[in-house]
Design a protein around this motif. Structure first.
Motif: not given
Length: 164
Positions: A130-138
Motif C-alpha cells: 500500500i504505502v509505497k504505491n500511495k507515495l508514488n501516486e502522491i
C-alpha cells in the motif's frame, strides 16, 4: 526498523526566487496534493519558513480516515533547501529534504524522503502492498501539478504570496 527512500527530481520553468517562494510556503502544499487526500492545515503561524516552525494538518491517505500529522521544519537554507520531519503522525520515521538549484534548464528541485512504518514485519508488508504505491501516486500527482503550474508552454512564472 526498515527505512525506505524515495527520491524525485523535477525541473521547474521559473526563477530560483519564484520556485523558493512557492515551495517554501506550507499553504501551497495543498495545491500540489491530490484532493482525495483531504489535506488541510490545522495550525500554522503564517510566518515565512524558519527552522523550528511547527505545522499541523489533517490528511486522509486511505479509505477517508482522517489522520493528524505534525511536522517540524528542522533546517532552512534560503533558496537552497529545507528539511521537514514528522513529529507526530502515521510513520514511525519521516525525514523529507527539499533541494533547489538554479540550472540552465530552470530550477532543479530534488525531493528525498526517508521513511519507516510501525509494526515491524507487518509494516514491511503494508509498505510493499500500500504505502509505497500511495507515495508514488502522491508524487506523480505532484509532478503533474508542478508541470501545470510552471512548465506549460507559454505559461508565465507564477507569483505567490507568503500569507495565508
Amino acid at each position: 526498523m526498515k527505512v525506505y527512500k524515495k527520491e524525485t527530481v523535477q525541473y521547474i520553468n521559473a526563477s530560483l526566487d519564484e520556485s523558493w517562494e512557492f515551495f517554501s510556503n506550507p499553504r501551497n502544499l495543498q495545491k500540489i496534493t491530490p484532493k482525495p487526500m483531504g489535506f488541510q492545515i490545522t495550525d500554522f503561524d503564517s510566518q515565512s519558513m524558519y527552522a523550528g516552525q511547527i505545522i499541523q494538518y489533517k490528511v486522509s491517505p486511505l479509505l477517508g480516515l482522517k489522520l493528524s500529522w505534525t511536522s517540524e521544519i528542522t533546517q532552512v537554507k534560503d533558496k537552497a533547501y529545507f528539511i521537514d520531519d514528522q513529529r507526530f503522525g502515521p510513520y514511525s520515521f519521516w525525514h523529507h529534504k527539499h533541494f533547489f538549484e538554479a540550472t540552465a534548464n530552470g530550477v532543479k528541485m530534488t525531493d528525498v524522503i526517508h521513511y519507516a512504518l510501525p509494526f515491524g514485519f507487518f509494516g514491511r508488508i503494508i509498505n510493499a502492498l500500500i504505502v509505497k504505491n500511495k507515495l508514488n501516486e502522491i508524487f506523480d500527482y505532484r509532478f503533474q501539478k508542478v508541470n501545470e503550474l510552471f512548465n506549460q508552454e507559454g505559461a508565465k512564472p507564477l507569483r505567490f504570496k507568503q500569507s495565508i
